[in-house]
Design an enzyme around this catalytic site. Structure first.
Site, PDB file in Angstrom:
ATOM      1  N   GLU A 152       0.843  -1.191   0.000  1.00 53.86           N
ATOM      2  CA  GLU A 152       0.000   0.000   0.000  1.00 53.86           C
ATOM      3  C   GLU A 152       0.877   1.238   0.000  1.00 53.86           C
ATOM      4  O   GLU A 152       1.859   1.333   0.745  1.00 53.86           O
ATOM      5  CB  GLU A 152      -0.924   0.007   1.222  1.00 53.86           C
ATOM      6  CG  GLU A 152      -1.898   1.156   1.244  1.00 53.86           C
ATOM      7  CD  GLU A 152      -2.925   1.032   2.363  1.00 53.86           C
ATOM      8  OE1 GLU A 152      -3.902   1.796   2.373  1.00 53.86           O
ATOM      9  OE2 GLU A 152      -2.728   0.145   3.243  1.00 53.86           O
TER      10      GLU A 152
ATOM     11  N   THR B 116       0.585   5.775  -1.086  1.00 52.30           N
ATOM     12  CA  THR B 116      -0.232   6.940  -0.758  1.00 52.30           C
ATOM     13  C   THR B 116      -1.626   6.823  -1.365  1.00 52.30           C
ATOM     14  O   THR B 116      -2.629   7.130  -0.710  1.00 52.30           O
ATOM     15  CB  THR B 116       0.453   8.217  -1.277  1.00 52.30           C
ATOM     16  OG1 THR B 116       1.762   8.310  -0.704  1.00 52.30           O
ATOM     17  CG2 THR B 116      -0.350   9.456  -0.892  1.00 52.30           C
ATOM     18  N   PHE B 117      -1.689   6.387  -2.613  1.00 48.70           N
ATOM     19  CA  PHE B 117      -2.981   6.234  -3.273  1.00 48.70           C
ATOM     20  C   PHE B 117      -3.141   4.865  -3.937  1.00 48.70           C
ATOM     21  O   PHE B 117      -4.241   4.502  -4.350  1.00 48.70           O
ATOM     22  CB  PHE B 117      -3.173   7.333  -4.335  1.00 48.70           C
ATOM     23  CG  PHE B 117      -2.175   7.255  -5.465  1.00 48.70           C
ATOM     24  CD1 PHE B 117      -2.432   6.486  -6.595  1.00 48.70           C
ATOM     25  CD2 PHE B 117      -0.993   7.955  -5.401  1.00 48.70           C
ATOM     26  CE1 PHE B 117      -1.515   6.418  -7.627  1.00 48.70           C
ATOM     27  CE2 PHE B 117      -0.067   7.891  -6.434  1.00 48.70           C
ATOM     28  CZ  PHE B 117      -0.329   7.120  -7.548  1.00 48.70           C
TER      29      PHE B 117
ATOM     30  N   ARG C 157      -2.693   0.547  -4.230  1.00 48.83           N
ATOM     31  CA  ARG C 157      -2.731  -0.662  -3.427  1.00 48.83           C
ATOM     32  C   ARG C 157      -2.553  -1.882  -4.323  1.00 48.83           C
ATOM     33  O   ARG C 157      -3.040  -1.899  -5.463  1.00 48.83           O
ATOM     34  CB  ARG C 157      -4.063  -0.781  -2.670  1.00 48.83           C
ATOM     35  CG  ARG C 157      -4.238   0.215  -1.537  1.00 48.83           C
ATOM     36  CD  ARG C 157      -5.616   0.098  -0.914  1.00 48.83           C
ATOM     37  NE  ARG C 157      -5.810   1.077   0.158  1.00 48.83           N
ATOM     38  CZ  ARG C 157      -6.973   1.317   0.755  1.00 48.83           C
ATOM     39  NH1 ARG C 157      -8.046   0.632   0.389  1.00 48.83           N
ATOM     40  NH2 ARG C 157      -7.056   2.215   1.711  1.00 48.83           N
ATOM     41  N   VAL C 158      -1.896  -2.888  -3.772  1.00 49.61           N
ATOM     42  CA  VAL C 158      -1.745  -4.174  -4.438  1.00 49.61           C
ATOM     43  C   VAL C 158      -2.425  -5.217  -3.557  1.00 49.61           C
ATOM     44  O   VAL C 158      -2.099  -5.345  -2.376  1.00 49.61           O
ATOM     45  CB  VAL C 158      -0.261  -4.537  -4.663  1.00 49.61           C
ATOM     46  CG1 VAL C 158      -0.140  -5.904  -5.334  1.00 49.61           C
ATOM     47  CG2 VAL C 158       0.430  -3.468  -5.504  1.00 49.61           C
TER      48      VAL C 158
ATOM     49  N   ASP D 281      12.216   1.273 -17.453  1.00 46.40           N
ATOM     50  CA  ASP D 281      12.217   1.277 -15.983  1.00 46.40           C
ATOM     51  C   ASP D 281      12.586  -0.122 -15.478  1.00 46.40           C
ATOM     52  O   ASP D 281      11.853  -0.719 -14.684  1.00 46.40           O
ATOM     53  CB  ASP D 281      10.857   1.707 -15.441  1.00 46.40           C
ATOM     54  CG  ASP D 281      10.910   2.128 -13.976  1.00 46.40           C
ATOM     55  OD1 ASP D 281      12.003   2.004 -13.370  1.00 46.40           O
ATOM     56  OD2 ASP D 281       9.885   2.562 -13.433  1.00 46.40           O
TER      57      ASP D 281
END
Length: 573
Positions: free
Chosen positions: A312, A314-315, A317-318, A431
């Site tokens: 989790e 700031t905004f 979630r997994v 990335d």
């Protein structure tokens, strides 16, 4: 006839009593040094293993004694002579072993121990050479010399009490002498060049005035270029990276591998070579048509049952979740990336574009996309992926006790294979890092998208005043300074990923301010060699970090090199 039979019997008897030797390291001690439960043979039934003798085994700080097993075979005693040489007496005390310098190899299996005690005065690596001389045939005058190589890691007492030492500190101290010698040689070379330039100038003055001036200028320019120090290879490490016993036809020498010209734009580039043929045009999969990717992937929100939160931010979630697919009679365990109800429209859009960047691609080392929930638009989107038993690779490494070299190489090759597939489709990842990989049982690794990576790993991304959050310390110099991305920049990032794997998830360039990274890289500063990292493996990393993109090895060349390195490593144990 009887004489002939008698001769055969005598010769057979001589063969049976011919001096023969077994010399090896027991599997328990090999496990302690290399992490592999297998005996390391130096001599087996009188046959010398040259590959094993040529391999330098690193002795970690916590290991202070080495045990060797030996036996003179066929009940025939064998004289020996033992000598141990160390490269730094200030860091390592005089070695002590529990056998005499000269004696007889026992005819029964036995073991002897060599103690390597650090003084605690220095943090460095000390070369240790164990020389054993024995007669390996019927002539006692014909002596075989066996040189066993070790590299002992010593730490300063204060650093041991503190619980460790930075890798950069060890590397810096270890290389100080080399730097001084290099500067002295460079200064001497400059003096010689200046003298030659003066002599050349004096000789040129004998010609006509105009030709004298032109010749002097050309001579000065030529001398300046000849003494220029190459800064595009980190740590001034230049030359071949060869694995002993591997031929050049297999491209084991990375320094001889040269790139074809690379694209020069940020996400797409089309250039023309000297022969007139255009270069491939690479694209950013994040910028592809999302609506086309959603075709066949959109599923109802009722098909997804969210369970516990795995990560989790700031905004973002997994979740661990259950996916009720129409193709499966029973729900399957999956991983879902989503955002909170408080997320902005931009954040939701980014999650979808980045989460679907690998959609439609099928490869064993790429994480597939099973589905996406994007309706209704006002609800948080969900991107559905296959579950991985060990989760995120970076978190796995940080909780991992140790990895042996062959496991590190295996991880690196698997990510390279994923990159090779992407590049063959003219796609760039941009990335490449352990945070964007997942791992399953048996250390099976898959490269993933980068959705939520900035939110879940904020320490890995930085804004440099341009409102663009980028993985600064994983980026190639041209990507950092000019936002140029090519397959060569993916190779640079892969080199940092391999360093992460070797250090079990440490932060690269941890002590360098993100705003200073571009200047630091231009000065030739690169990541230091991790402790217990073989020289051949570290050199592969450094070639990925050359300043000139064309001088970096390709993904295919790295796969060949590491595969050959792995095969050569397997010969030792």
């Amino acid at each position: 006839m009887r004489c002939w039979l008698l001769l055969v019997v005598i010769m057979a008897t001589l063969r049976q009593v011919e001096p023969s030797l077994d010399l090896y390291v027991d599997s328990q001690d090999v496990k302690q040094l290399l992490g592999v439960s297998s005996q390391l043979w130096y001599v087996h039934n009188g046959t010398v293993n040259k590959y094993a003798l040529g391999y330098v085994v690193v002795v970690p700080p916590q290991v202070n004694s080495l045990t060797f097993c030996w036996q003179a075979l066929h009940g025939k005693t064998m004289p020996y002579s033992l000598d141990v040489h160390i490269g730094n007496h200030e860091a390592l005390s005089k070695p002590v072993y529990n056998i005499s310098d000269r004696g007889l190899v026992p005819t029964r299996p036995a073991a002897w121990t060599l103690r390597l005690a650090c003084t605690g005065k220095l943090t460095t690596q000390v070369d240790v050479t164990i020389t054993l001389q024995v007669p390996m045939n019927t002539s006692l005058a014909d002596i075989t010399t066996l040189a066993i190589l070790r590299k002992k890691i010593c730490l300063r007492d204060s650093e041991v009490e503190a619980g460790g030492v930075s890798v950069e500190m060890v590397e810096a101290r270890h290389s100080t002498t080399v730097v001084y010698i290099t500067l002295a040689c460079l200064a001497l070379f400059l003096v010689v060049v200046v003298v030659l330039a003066i002599v050349n100038h004096i000789n040129s003055n004998k010609t006509t005035g105009r030709r004298r001036t032109g010749s002097s200028q050309r001579s000065t320019s030529g001398n300046q270029s000849s003494v220029a120090v190459r800064q595009d290879v980190p740590n001034n490490q230049r030359g071949n990276i060869d694995i002993g016993g591997i031929g050049k036809t297999s491209h084991s020498s990375l320094s001889e591998m040269r790139r074809s010209p690379q694209p020069t734009n940020t996400t797409t580039a089309t250039t023309t070579t000297t022969t007139g043929s255009p270069e491939p045009q690479y694209t950013d999969p994040r910028q592809s048509d999302i609506s086309a990717k959603l075709t066949g992937l959109s599923v109802s929100r009722d098909c997804v049952q969210l369970l516990e939160v795995d990560q989790e931010g700031t905004f973002g979630r997994v979740y661990h979740a259950l996916y009720h697919s129409t193709d499966q009679p029973h729900p399957v365990t999956v991983t879902v990336k989503t955002v909170t109800d408080a997320s902005s429209e931009v954040q939701r859009s980014v999650v979808v574009s980045e989460g679907l960047m690998l959609a439609g691609l099928s490869h064993e080392h790429l994480l597939a996309v099973l589905g996406a929930v994007v309706a209704p638009p006002e609800s948080p989107p969900c991107i559905i992926f296959p579950a991985s038993s060990q989760g995120n690779l970076k978190r796995f490494l940080q909780g991992c006790h140790t990895l042996v070299t062959r496991e590190v190489v295996s991880v690196g090759v698997q990510v390279l294979q994923a990159l090779a597939f992407l590049h063959s489709r003219l796609l760039l990842h941009k990335d490449v890092a352990t945070r964007n990989c997942v791992v399953d049982e048996g250390l099976q690794v898959r490269l993933t998208d980068c959705a939520l990576a900035r939110d879940l790993y904020p320490a890995d991304y930085h804004c440099l005043g341009d409102n663009e959050n980028r993985p600064i310390k994983w980026l190639a110099l041209e990507s950092l300074a000019h936002k140029v991305f090519t397959p060569a920049s993916d190779v640079w990032s892969w080199g940092v990923l391999l360093w992460e794997v070797m250090t079990l998830g440490q932060q690269p360039y941890a002590e360098i301010d993100p705003f200073e990274m571009s200047a630091v890289l231009r000065q030739g500063v690169r990541l230091a060699q991790p402790i217990n990292c073989p020289d051949e493996l570290f050199k592969a990393m450094t070639f990925c970090w050359t300043t000139a993109p064309r001088e970096r090895p390709t993904v295919e060349e790295l796969i060949i090199y590491l595969t050959n390195f792995q095969q050569h490593l397997d010969r030792y144990v």
